[in-house]
Design a protein around this motif. Structure first.
Motif, PDB file in Angstrom:
ATOM      1  N   ALA A   2      68.446 -71.938   8.061  1.00 26.25           N
ATOM      2  CA  ALA A   2      66.429 -70.965   8.464  1.00 26.25           C
ATOM      3  C   ALA A   2      65.496 -71.752   8.579  1.00 26.25           C
ATOM      4  N   MET A   3      66.393 -73.467   9.033  1.00 24.17           N
ATOM      5  CA  MET A   3      65.728 -74.468   9.480  1.00 24.17           C
ATOM      6  C   MET A   3      65.361 -74.483  10.671  1.00 24.17           C
ATOM      7  N   VAL A   4      63.734 -74.854  10.919  1.00 22.80           N
ATOM      8  CA  VAL A   4      62.253 -74.548  11.778  1.00 22.80           C
ATOM      9  C   VAL A   4      62.880 -75.886  12.470  1.00 22.80           C
ATOM     10  N   CYS A   5      62.461 -76.041  13.931  1.00 23.88           N
ATOM     11  CA  CYS A   5      62.683 -77.478  14.607  1.00 23.88           C
ATOM     12  C   CYS A   5      60.849 -78.260  14.883  1.00 23.88           C
ATOM     13  N   GLY A   6      59.948 -77.777  13.807  1.00 22.95           N
ATOM     14  CA  GLY A   6      59.299 -78.069  13.557  1.00 22.95           C
ATOM     15  C   GLY A   6      59.495 -79.062  11.715  1.00 22.95           C
ATOM     16  N   GLU A   7      61.171 -78.885  11.110  1.00 18.79           N
ATOM     17  CA  GLU A   7      61.281 -78.920   9.418  1.00 18.79           C
ATOM     18  C   GLU A   7      61.028 -80.691  10.054  1.00 18.79           C
ATOM     19  N   CYS A   8      62.024 -81.189  11.269  1.00 19.96           N
ATOM     20  CA  CYS A   8      61.953 -82.660  11.426  1.00 19.96           C
ATOM     21  C   CYS A   8      60.991 -83.364  13.267  1.00 19.96           C
ATOM     22  N   HIS A   9      61.071 -82.319  14.068  1.00 19.67           N
ATOM     23  CA  HIS A   9      60.149 -82.663  14.903  1.00 19.67           C
ATOM     24  C   HIS A   9      58.154 -82.353  14.674  1.00 19.67           C
ATOM     25  N   GLU A  49      64.479 -91.951   6.885  1.00 19.91           N
ATOM     26  CA  GLU A  49      63.270 -90.964   5.423  1.00 19.91           C
ATOM     27  C   GLU A  49      63.230 -89.590   5.619  1.00 19.91           C
ATOM     28  N   LYS A  50      63.540 -88.656   6.690  1.00 18.22           N
ATOM     29  CA  LYS A  50      63.600 -87.314   6.295  1.00 18.22           C
ATOM     30  C   LYS A  50      64.598 -87.004   6.095  1.00 18.22           C
ATOM     31  N   CYS A  51      65.533 -87.495   6.619  1.00 12.35           N
ATOM     32  CA  CYS A  51      66.914 -86.991   6.269  1.00 12.35           C
ATOM     33  C   CYS A  51      67.763 -86.915   4.962  1.00 12.35           C
ATOM     34  N   GLN A  52      66.848 -88.213   4.232  1.00 15.23           N
ATOM     35  CA  GLN A  52      67.744 -88.951   3.490  1.00 15.23           C
ATOM     36  C   GLN A  52      66.286 -87.322   2.183  1.00 15.23           C
ATOM     37  N   SER A  53      65.421 -87.674   2.902  1.00 13.45           N
ATOM     38  CA  SER A  53      64.559 -86.443   1.454  1.00 13.45           C
ATOM     39  C   SER A  53      65.200 -85.181   1.541  1.00 13.45           C
ATOM     40  N   CYS A  54      65.986 -85.182   2.300  1.00 17.06           N
ATOM     41  CA  CYS A  54      67.022 -83.658   1.751  1.00 17.06           C
ATOM     42  C   CYS A  54      68.450 -83.804   1.454  1.00 17.06           C
ATOM     43  N   LEU A  91      70.606 -86.061  -1.063  1.00 10.10           N
ATOM     44  CA  LEU A  91      70.143 -87.302  -1.692  1.00 10.10           C
ATOM     45  C   LEU A  91      71.716 -87.745  -1.783  1.00 10.10           C
ATOM     46  N   LYS A  92      72.845 -87.285  -1.452  1.00 16.17           N
ATOM     47  CA  LYS A  92      73.815 -88.468  -1.989  1.00 16.17           C
ATOM     48  C   LYS A  92      73.986 -88.872  -0.577  1.00 16.17           C
ATOM     49  N   GLN A  93      73.830 -88.891  -0.068  1.00 11.17           N
ATOM     50  CA  GLN A  93      74.204 -89.825   1.013  1.00 11.17           C
ATOM     51  C   GLN A  93      73.024 -90.732   0.915  1.00 11.17           C
ATOM     52  N   LYS A  94      71.652 -90.664   0.899  1.00  8.14           N
ATOM     53  CA  LYS A  94      70.644 -91.604   0.543  1.00  8.14           C
ATOM     54  C   LYS A  94      71.126 -92.409  -0.542  1.00  8.14           C
ATOM     55  N   ALA A  95      71.809 -92.046  -1.865  1.00 17.99           N
ATOM     56  CA  ALA A  95      72.700 -92.839  -2.679  1.00 17.99           C
ATOM     57  C   ALA A  95      73.882 -94.054  -2.124  1.00 17.99           C
ATOM     58  N   GLU A  96      74.082 -93.234  -1.240  1.00 20.34           N
ATOM     59  CA  GLU A  96      75.558 -94.054  -0.769  1.00 20.34           C
ATOM     60  C   GLU A  96      74.968 -94.925   0.211  1.00 20.34           C
TER      61      GLU A  96
END
Ligand code: HEC
Ligand code: HEC
Ligand code: HEC
Ligand code: HEC
Ligand code: HEC
Ligand code: HEC
Ligand code: HEC
Ligand code: HEC
Ligand code: HEC
Ligand code: HEC
Length: 318
Positions: A144-151, A168-173, A175-180
């Motif tokens: 149920a994500m909205v386009c305005g979550e990112c844009h 930054e936006k993608c990694q805010s959710c 976190l595992k990939q952020k660490a990688e």
């Protein structure tokens, strides 16, 4: 999260978004009735009387973007202008009576009162076909994500177009990939020399893990063209799937490797005979066995691990 809980969560999210979709239809009808579905006669000018440069939310930058382009027939500004997205202004154009709340108008973003399905339907009305968005049924739509979550619409440059704000936006959710991406050998996302959308289509794909291309190897070849082949002597796992040996995001081993040789090679090549014997009988590298372990281990001799074009490169030695 294991696969079962993940699946259950997805199903649950799917049901919720269906419910939201149906309630959106009703909400739309309800709010439309309340506001008498009145579009303003003067378009943007109506809104800009109140939403001007003094407004707390900066609405004007939209005129520097494609959505503000009046001469492009496809643009919202060419038709109902602000109301193409925000819906009919109705009683919202009037000042609120003392002690009363102002009549609402369709709002966007993760915190807005307007249900996600209704928000997204507005955007998808123009962006479902020509921009290759496979939004419906994708993992982000299912939550149920909205386009305005990112844009962001009311800004000169959409943050998704800029590497640092996108990552930054993608990694805010994620976190595992952020660490990688903090490991020692990485694709340079951390320094914003690369962005997630070079490998993923965040809207939705017909492929696993939102990878942009039909196969993972097609993705890797798009930048590492020299690995594509065809080679005279191929190494079977290389043409099958690069991620059998490499992590796509990052690794604590050299060259994004999942393991270092000899362990990497030994995970497939049995220990009978020469192939994977890296140790002597007493478990230590001896004078004769050391080339199997030291320096580049198996790669000391089998340097052409991605395949060889040498006439006698069948054992990937040259
Ligand atoms: C008479 C002044 C006035 C006019 C005209 C006006 N607005 Fe507003 N608008 C406001 C005020 C004041 C608020 C803040 C209201 C609140 O907090 O409830 C607001 C809030 C909004 C919001 C946020 C809504 C929400 O519920 O979160 C949007 C979106 C918006 N306006 C869009 C528009 C658009 C589009 C137009 C023209 C079609 C327009 N407004 C015309 C005064 C106006
Ligand atoms: C009336 C049609 C229309 C609506 C509604 C609409 N857009 Fe667009 N959008 C366009 C057009 C036209 C372009 C420019 C496309 C191009 O040049 O190829 C565009 C471009 C974009 C771009 C690319 C911007 C860039 O920097 O290049 C994004 C992102 C986008 N829209 C998101 C959205 C979102 C999110 C919504 C809903 C809040 C939305 N759009 C609603 C017509 C629309
Ligand atoms: C998870 C974040 C995210 C969400 C949610 C999202 N987008 Fe995007 N969108 C992106 C990214 C990242 C790009 C690619 C920017 C780039 O690399 O140029 C993009 C690009 C676009 C573009 C330009 C496409 C092109 O081919 O040039 C449009 C249009 C667009 N998005 C519309 C939408 C619409 C409509 C929605 C909602 C249904 C949506 N997006 C939801 C992240 C998102
Ligand atoms: C392409 C669709 C689109 C068009 C056209 C558009 N908006 Fe928006 N508007 C949005 C989105 C999406 C947001 C959420 C924040 C953002 O992306 O900037 C928003 C946010 C707002 C807000 C802030 C609401 C809040 O929650 O505080 C106001 C006010 C507003 N818009 C007014 C306008 C006015 C005035 C116009 C015409 C000049 C206009 N919008 C045209 C999509 C649009
Ligand atoms: C608001 C939080 C949020 C944001 C922002 C976000 N994601 Fe997601 N993403 C999720 C959720 C929730 C899922 C679905 C659950 C899952 O499978 O992990 C998901 C799923 C994914 C998947 C598929 C995972 C799988 O196992 O199939 C990929 C790939 C992905 N996101 C990439 C991105 C990229 C790239 C961006 C930025 C453009 C982004 N995400 C932004 C929350 C988010
Ligand atoms: C060099 C290409 C590349 C880049 C850049 C990249 N990814 Fe990936 N990502 C992949 C591939 C390939 C997979 C699939 C791995 C698999 O199937 O084993 C993947 C898988 C994922 C997954 C699914 C879970 C997992 O780890 O397997 C998520 C979530 C994800 N990526 C998020 C992101 C985010 C967020 C970014 C940006 C910060 C990003 N990726 C940048 C290639 C990339
Ligand atoms: C969008 C382009 C792009 C894509 C797609 C891509 N890479 Fe890369 N890759 C790079 C760049 C740029 C570097 C260099 C990083 C550096 O020098 O720090 C790199 C570095 C590497 C390295 C490490 C090289 C070294 O010597 O440390 C490996 C291994 C690698 N990539 C494998 C892959 C695999 C496997 C895939 C597919 C899942 C892939 N790449 C997809 C651009 C890409
Ligand atoms: C059988 C395991 C294996 C597979 C499968 C594999 N690689 Fe590698 N790759 C390695 C090893 C081992 C190294 C380190 C080589 C070294 O240290 O000289 C490496 C290094 C690399 C490098 C950095 C050094 C260089 O040679 O440019 C890139 C880029 C790379 N691999 C890309 C890929 C791509 C793309 C694929 C899929 C087409 C792939 N690899 C499949 C084992 C593998
Ligand atoms: C994911 C499994 C896998 C990994 C990891 C792997 N290989 Fe292989 N390798 C294969 C397969 C499958 C073949 C093809 C065997 C055949 O045709 O009989 C092969 C063939 C070979 C051959 C040619 C054998 C012949 O008889 O022609 C050599 C040499 C080789 N691998 C060395 C290595 C080295 C060195 C490493 C570590 C860097 C490695 N392999 C990692 C699966 C793997
Ligand atoms: C000192 C050089 C050297 C090292 C180090 C080495 N190899 Fe070899 N390997 C060879 C030679 C030479 C052959 C070809 C033998 C032949 O043609 O009979 C070979 C053949 C192979 C074959 C094909 C087997 C067959 O029956 O033809 C595999 C698989 C293999 N090596 C895997 C490995 C692995 C895994 C390692 C690391 C643990 C490794 N090698 C380390 C020299 C080496």
């Amino acid at each position: 999260m294991n696969d079962h809980t993940r699946l259950r969560l997805r199903l649950f999210a799917g049901v919720i978004s269906l419910l939201l979709a149906s309630s959106a239809v009703f909400a739309d009808e309800a709010t439309t009735k309340k506001k008498d579905a009145k579009f303003s006669k003067k378009g943007a000018d109506t809104c800009l009387k109140c939403h001007d440069e003094d407004n707390e939310y900066p609405v004007l930058p939209i005129f520097y973007t494609k959505h503000g382009e009046r001469n492009d027939g496809r643009s919202p500004m060419a038709t109902l202008q602000c109301e193409t997205c925000h819906g009919p202004v109705g009683k919202h154009k009037k000042k609120a009576k003392k002690g009363k709340k102002k009549a609402p108008i369709r709002a966007f973003g993760p915190k807005a009162w307007t249900p996600p399905a209704e928000q997204n339907a507005v955007c998808l009305g123009c962006h479902s076909d020509h921009n290759r968005l496979n939004w419906t049924g994708g993992p982000h739509e299912s939550t149920a994500m909205v386009c305005g979550e990112c844009h962001v619409i009311h800004t000169r440059r959409d943050p998704m177009r800029v590497a640092d704000s996108q990552n930054e936006k993608c990694q805010s959710c994620h976190l595992k990939q952020k660490a990688e991406f903090q490991r020692t050998s990485v694709h340079p996302v951390r320094f914003d020399k690369m962005r997630c959308s070079q490998c993923h289509n965040p809207h939705g794909t017909f492929n696993d893990k939102l990878v942009k291309t039909a196969t993972k190897n097609e993705l890797c070849y798009s930048c590492h063209a020299e690995k594509r082949g065809p080679k005279l002597w191929e190494h079977a796992p290389v043409i099958e799937d690069c991620t059998l040996c490499h992590f796509p995001h990052g690794s604590s081993h050299n060259a994004l490797l999942k393991k270092t040789p000899p362990l990497l090679c030994q995970s497939c090549h049995g220990s009978a005979g020469h192939p994977s014997v890296a140790y002597t009988g007493d478990g230590l590298p001896s004078g004769t066995a050391s080339p199997f372990l030291l320096s580049k281990s198996c790669l000391n001799c089998h340097s052409q691990v991605h395949g060889s074009n040498h006439p006698s490169g069948v054992k990937l030695l040259r």
